[in-house]
Design a protein around this motif. Structure first.
Motif, PDB file in Angstrom:
ATOM      1  N   LEU A 173       3.628  -0.962  11.346  1.00 46.90           N
ATOM      2  CA  LEU A 173       3.465  -2.280  11.955  1.00 46.90           C
ATOM      3  C   LEU A 173       3.246  -3.328  10.867  1.00 46.90           C
ATOM      4  N   TYR A 174       3.891  -4.485  11.033  1.00 47.62           N
ATOM      5  CA  TYR A 174       3.751  -5.582  10.079  1.00 47.62           C
ATOM      6  C   TYR A 174       3.426  -6.860  10.833  1.00 47.62           C
ATOM      7  N   GLY A 175       2.304  -7.495  10.476  1.00 49.91           N
ATOM      8  CA  GLY A 175       1.893  -8.742  11.083  1.00 49.91           C
ATOM      9  C   GLY A 175       2.166  -9.919  10.173  1.00 49.91           C
ATOM     10  N   PRO A 176       1.629 -11.093  10.499  1.00 51.03           N
ATOM     11  CA  PRO A 176       1.852 -12.294   9.677  1.00 51.03           C
ATOM     12  C   PRO A 176       1.301 -12.175   8.261  1.00 51.03           C
ATOM     13  N   ALA A 214      11.383  -9.770   6.626  1.00 48.07           N
ATOM     14  CA  ALA A 214      12.151  -9.404   5.432  1.00 48.07           C
ATOM     15  C   ALA A 214      11.588  -8.096   4.875  1.00 48.07           C
ATOM     16  N   PRO A 215      12.281  -6.974   5.039  1.00 49.47           N
ATOM     17  CA  PRO A 215      11.713  -5.680   4.658  1.00 49.47           C
ATOM     18  C   PRO A 215      11.733  -5.381   3.168  1.00 49.47           C
ATOM     19  N   GLY A 216      12.466  -6.159   2.384  1.00 50.37           N
ATOM     20  CA  GLY A 216      12.582  -5.868   0.965  1.00 50.37           C
ATOM     21  C   GLY A 216      11.476  -6.491   0.127  1.00 50.37           C
ATOM     22  N   GLU A 217      11.714  -6.537  -1.164  1.00 48.37           N
ATOM     23  CA  GLU A 217      10.721  -7.049  -2.109  1.00 48.37           C
ATOM     24  C   GLU A 217      10.802  -8.564  -2.267  1.00 48.37           C
ATOM     25  N   ASP A 218      11.869  -9.173  -1.789  1.00 51.68           N
ATOM     26  CA  ASP A 218      12.072 -10.612  -1.980  1.00 51.68           C
ATOM     27  C   ASP A 218      11.799 -11.391  -0.701  1.00 51.68           C
ATOM     28  N   ASP A 219      11.285 -12.622  -0.867  1.00 47.02           N
ATOM     29  CA  ASP A 219      11.166 -13.531   0.267  1.00 47.02           C
ATOM     30  C   ASP A 219      12.571 -13.973   0.709  1.00 47.02           C
ATOM     31  N   ALA A 220      12.663 -14.403   1.951  1.00 49.33           N
ATOM     32  CA  ALA A 220      13.944 -14.897   2.471  1.00 49.33           C
ATOM     33  C   ALA A 220      13.802 -16.357   2.876  1.00 49.33           C
ATOM     34  N   VAL A 267       4.453  -9.182  15.790  1.00 54.06           N
ATOM     35  CA  VAL A 267       4.404  -7.928  15.036  1.00 54.06           C
ATOM     36  C   VAL A 267       5.814  -7.360  14.935  1.00 54.06           C
ATOM     37  N   THR A 268       6.166  -6.884  13.751  1.00 56.10           N
ATOM     38  CA  THR A 268       7.414  -6.152  13.564  1.00 56.10           C
ATOM     39  C   THR A 268       7.103  -4.668  13.544  1.00 56.10           C
ATOM     40  N   VAL A 269       7.804  -3.910  14.366  1.00 49.31           N
ATOM     41  CA  VAL A 269       7.621  -2.463  14.450  1.00 49.31           C
ATOM     42  C   VAL A 269       8.775  -1.783  13.729  1.00 49.31           C
ATOM     43  N   HIS A 270       8.443  -0.860  12.834  1.00 47.71           N
ATOM     44  CA  HIS A 270       9.468  -0.094  12.108  1.00 47.71           C
ATOM     45  C   HIS A 270       9.304   1.375  12.455  1.00 47.71           C
ATOM     46  N   VAL A 271      10.337   1.970  13.047  1.00 48.47           N
ATOM     47  CA  VAL A 271      10.323   3.384  13.409  1.00 48.47           C
ATOM     48  C   VAL A 271      11.277   4.136  12.497  1.00 48.47           C
ATOM     49  N   THR A 272      10.782   5.180  11.843  1.00 50.98           N
ATOM     50  CA  THR A 272      11.615   6.057  11.028  1.00 50.98           C
ATOM     51  C   THR A 272      11.300   7.497  11.380  1.00 50.98           C
ATOM     52  N   LYS A 317       8.207 -14.490   4.189  1.00 52.46           N
ATOM     53  CA  LYS A 317       7.646 -13.800   3.032  1.00 52.46           C
ATOM     54  C   LYS A 317       7.940 -12.302   3.105  1.00 52.46           C
ATOM     55  N   SER A 318       8.098 -11.706   1.939  1.00 54.21           N
ATOM     56  CA  SER A 318       8.404 -10.289   1.860  1.00 54.21           C
ATOM     57  C   SER A 318       7.378  -9.453   2.620  1.00 54.21           C
ATOM     58  N   ARG A 319       7.856  -8.625   3.541  1.00 51.52           N
ATOM     59  CA  ARG A 319       7.059  -7.661   4.300  1.00 51.52           C
ATOM     60  C   ARG A 319       5.945  -8.325   5.111  1.00 51.52           C
TER      61      ARG A 319
END
Length: 511
Positions: free
Chosen positions: A209-212, A302-308, A247-252, A332-334
């Protein structure tokens, strides 16, 4: 966590993306082979997963399965299977701190030998209906002529209670990686991640889970076992102690593969399914915002290391405009970014285009829209994830005589698409119509309806020229003064696969 086996969509009609392959081997005489240009051929097998409705004793769910007719329009003669059946269990497992919306109802066992839906041939939908909260998740496989482009939709109506709403979801292909922006752990929300395992061995999944402010740390979301041919649902607010509106949910998956989708319920605006965003990419299209939307919230990650840094444009009937005050979005990144676009459409339908603010730097992002229609106690919510183009062909399986709106948008060059309304599930003659979509616009149309329609029907969209064209279908069924609706995006159904051709080359035997 209890585990329960899940219903099978036995046999046939599964929208799983099938990855085609061709093997090139050496012939007995030792000669090698060379490949010609690849050909696109229909897939011969596909798989599909539908989540358990699991909502309320008041829930009424309809399943619609459909395979488009062959290009010739004739019914295929080759053998194939298309059967929707249930297994021995009737309810998914639940990981939600002991909460249940159907505590007093006993789990019912289904007859594994009795088909629920039997799709007999391409070109005509097959349907089935179930009631209550105990309807299980479904998993299945389509083979032969029923496999290419097979699509199924699960549509549920709940007239009252916290789960009220019209909830629609296109049954999904199993995979190993899913992104869901626009989920929430806010107190007013009750969002579940539904995981369904189609295989005969257990899958192990992780939920991040990723929040603000970044990662919402939790060990509880790691190593979730999804038993073979079973479904598990997880209340995401039990995975973290932090409440966040966006919240962004990432399922793997660590092992195996699953189908994943989020069911969102809000105490004020009702419920709907949130399907996964298209994979992270630099430019995103979110098609089909209704003209009468009273609230539109954009959530991006943005899931990578860079801001978008993104440029935000609304593609409307006459062209592209920039929302006042929200022309740009910094992600912002992540970290999950959310912005309220309020009265974005101003009474006209449209689609959102997110593109890199700097043409030289395209940072991959995922995104989704939370759309509300109505006001006060008569509000209803729906979700529009970023989606890929229609491509060769895409289908919305469940359409009624009234209430469907098809949105077509061409973010770049103009495009032309052909839309076919199939025969009805209980009768009717197919109808076809062609639409031109000017560059940088959204065209929202009432789609064609089969002549003499009885029952429900499917809409199949095919790209004819230009494009790419992105599409979605909004289904509206008003109830009690509430404009209940659901939106399904229409990405390419991957009904064909590229297969390399090969032939013997005897010249390699010469010295």
């Amino acid at each position: 966590m209890k585990s329960t086996s899940l219903s099978l969509i036995a046999g046939a009609v599964a929208l799983a993306a099938v990855t085609g392959f061709a093997a090139v081997t050496a012939p007995d005489d030792g000669a090698t082979t060379v490949t010609k240009s690849a050909a696109r051929l229909p897939v011969e097998r596909s798989s599909l997963l539908c989540p358990a409705p699991g909502l309320s004793d008041l829930a009424e769910t309809q399943y619609t399965s459909f395979t488009p007719a062959a290009k010739s329009g004739d019914a295929a003669e080759a053998a194939g299977t298309a059967e929707l059946s249930s297994s021995t269990a009737a309810k998914d497992d639940e990981k939600d701190s002991g909460k249940s919306q159907s505590k007093d109802k006993k789990t019912k066992k289904a007859d594994p030998d009795k088909p629920v839906v039997l799709l007999k041939k391409p070109g005509k939908p097959a349907t089935a209906e179930v009631s209550g909260a105990d309807a299980p998740a479904l998993v299945g496989t389509a083979t032969g002529p029923l496999a290419p482009g097979w699509t199924a939709q699960q549509t549920t109506t709940v007239e009252a209670g916290d789960s009220r709403g019209l909830l629609g979801v296109s049954c999904t292909a199993p995979d190993t990686d899913f992104w869901f922006p626009a989920a929430s752990t806010a107190k007013s929300r009750e969002d579940y991640v539904h995981l369904t395992n189609p295989d005969d061995t257990a899958a192990v999944a992780d939920i991040e889970l990723y929040g603000p402010d970044g990662t919402l740390k939790s060990d509880v979301g790691e190593g979730i076992t999804v038993p073979a041919s079973s479904g598990v649902r997880v209340l995401i607010s039990t995975l973290t102690s932090k409440a966040a509106d966006d919240v962004t949910v990432h399922v793997t998956t660590r092992t195996g593969r699953v189908g994943a989708v989020v069911r969102s319920a809000d105490s004020k605006t009702g419920s709907d399914w949130l399907a996964a965003s298209t994979e992270p990419t630099g430019t995103l299209v979110l098609p089909g915002i209704p003209a009468d939307a009273t609230s539109v919230r954009l959530v991006a990650f943005a899931p990578g290391e860079d801001d978008a840094d993104l440029t935000v444009k609304l593609l409307g009937k006459t062209g592209a405009i920039s929302p006042v005050g929200h022309e740009d979005l910094h992600v912002k990144s992540r970290m999950t970014a959310g912005v309220d676009l309020k009265n974005l459409t101003r009474g006209e339908p449209g689609s959102l285009l997110l593109s890199p603010a700097d043409d030289g730097k395209a940072t991959p992002v995922v995104a989704a829209l939370r759309v509300v229609r109505g006001k006060g106690a008569n509000q209803e919510v729906g979700y529009i994830p970023a989606t890929g183009p229609v491509g060769a062909q895409a289908t919305a399986a469940d359409n009624r005589a009234k209430g469907s709106v098809l949105s077509l948008t061409a973010p770049g060059a103009a495009g032309t698409v052909k839309v076919t309304a199939s025969a009805g599930s209980k009768g009717g003659t197919p109808v076809t119509k062609t639409y031109e979509v000017p560059a940088g616009t959204t065209v929202a149309v009432t789609p064609p309806v089969p002549a003499g329609l009885k029952g429900t029907y499917a809409l199949t969209v095919e790209t004819q020229s230009g494009g790419p064209v992105h599409a979605s279908r909004t289904l509206t069924i008003p109830m009690g003064g509430i404009p209940m609706f659901t939106v399904q995006t229409l990405p390419d159904d991957r009904g064909t696969v590229e297969v390399p051709a090969a032939e013997q080359d005897l010249s390699v035997l010469d010295d």
